[in-house]
Design an enzyme around this catalytic site. Structure first.
Site, short mmCIF file in Angstrom:
data_model
loop_
_atom_site.label_atom_id
_atom_site.label_comp_id
_atom_site.label_asym_id
_atom_site.label_seq_id
_atom_site.Cartn_x
_atom_site.Cartn_y
_atom_site.Cartn_z
N ASN A 87 44.47 1.55 -34.32
CA ASN A 87 43.25 1.70 -35.10
C ASN A 87 42.47 2.89 -34.54
OD1 ASN A 87 43.78 -0.66 -36.60
ND2 ASN A 87 42.98 -1.92 -34.95
N GLN A 94 38.61 0.37 -35.01
CA GLN A 94 38.75 0.47 -33.54
C GLN A 94 37.51 -0.13 -32.88
OE1 GLN A 94 39.35 4.47 -32.07
NE2 GLN A 94 39.89 3.74 -30.01
N VAL A 96 37.76 -0.82 -29.17
CA VAL A 96 37.81 -0.38 -27.77
C VAL A 96 38.24 1.08 -27.76
CG1 VAL A 96 38.84 -0.74 -25.49
CG2 VAL A 96 38.41 -2.72 -26.98
N HIS A 100 45.13 2.74 -27.66
CA HIS A 100 46.05 1.61 -27.46
C HIS A 100 46.91 1.40 -28.69
CE1 HIS A 100 42.16 0.11 -28.96
NE2 HIS A 100 42.84 -0.82 -29.62
N HIS A 102 48.86 -1.61 -30.64
CA HIS A 102 49.09 -3.05 -30.81
C HIS A 102 50.57 -3.22 -31.16
CE1 HIS A 102 44.73 -4.27 -31.55
NE2 HIS A 102 44.65 -2.99 -31.83
P1 5GP Z 1 40.99 -2.43 -31.59
O1 5GP Z 1 40.10 -3.27 -32.45
O2 5GP Z 1 40.18 -1.44 -30.80
O3 5GP Z 1 42.14 -1.79 -32.32
O4 5GP Z 1 41.68 -3.44 -30.59
C1 5GP Z 1 41.09 -3.92 -29.43
C2 5GP Z 1 41.85 -5.15 -29.05
O5 5GP Z 1 41.52 -5.46 -27.71
C3 5GP Z 1 41.51 -6.39 -29.89
O6 5GP Z 1 42.70 -6.88 -30.50
C4 5GP Z 1 40.93 -7.36 -28.87
O7 5GP Z 1 41.33 -8.70 -29.12
C5 5GP Z 1 41.49 -6.84 -27.56
N1 5GP Z 1 40.64 -7.10 -26.40
C6 5GP Z 1 39.30 -6.86 -26.31
N2 5GP Z 1 38.86 -7.18 -25.09
C7 5GP Z 1 39.94 -7.61 -24.38
C8 5GP Z 1 40.10 -8.08 -23.04
O8 5GP Z 1 39.16 -8.17 -22.23
N3 5GP Z 1 41.35 -8.46 -22.66
C9 5GP Z 1 42.42 -8.35 -23.51
N4 5GP Z 1 43.61 -8.74 -23.04
N5 5GP Z 1 42.29 -7.92 -24.78
C10 5GP Z 1 41.07 -7.55 -25.21
#
Ligand code: 5GP
Length: 114
Positions: A87, A94, A96, A100, A102
């Site tokens: 993302n 997104q 974080v 990354h 997934h």
């Molecule tokens: P995004 O939304 O940025 O594509 O994905 C961030 C991902 O990080 C989400 O799927 C969320 O569940 C995961 N996530 C957020 N905080 C943490 C954490 O502290 N530990 C782990 N293992 N995953 C996290």
């Protein structure tokens, strides 16, 4: 200096994660809110905020990350199919801002996503 992202804190072992792979360049750990039976996050250790911040110099790193993804596919028995998602930005969902991937699998995945 801006605050560390949650993923940088995981890299620095300041907060725990279920790490499934680690080397000098990257780390993979289980997503804390899994969206499928297998939901792993693969991240570079280099602090890159998103795909928008990638440069030509990161090309070998991306190749390495995809090699690790293929290893994880074998290790987690995803040969029947899986999805790799990145993302990017607000409209991309997104949350974080540390690059990354997934890796999702272990069930049939719907398309298109929401
Ligand atoms: P995004 O939304 O940025 O594509 O994905 C961030 C991902 O990080 C989400 O799927 C969320 O569940 C995961 N996530 C957020 N905080 C943490 C954490 O502290 N530990 C782990 N293992 N995953 C996290």
């Amino acid at each position: 200096m801006s605050e560390k992202t949650i993923f940088k804190r995981i890299i620095d072992k300041e907060i725990p994660a279920q790490i499934v792979y680690e080397d000098d360049l990257c780390m993979a750990f289980k997503d804390v809110h899994p969206q499928a039976p297998v939901h792993i996050l693969l991240i570079p250790k280099k602090e890159i905020a998103s795909t928008d911040q990638l440069t030509e110099a990161d090309t070998p790193l991306l190749g390495h990350l995809y090699g690790v993804l293929r290893q994880l596919v074998k290790e987690f028995n995803l040969q029947d199919g899986y999805r790799v998602v990145t993302n990017c930005g607000q409209n991309g969902g997104q949350t974080v801002y540390h690059l990354h991937f997934h890796l999702l699998g272990g069930r049939p995945l719907l398309w298109p996503p929401g």
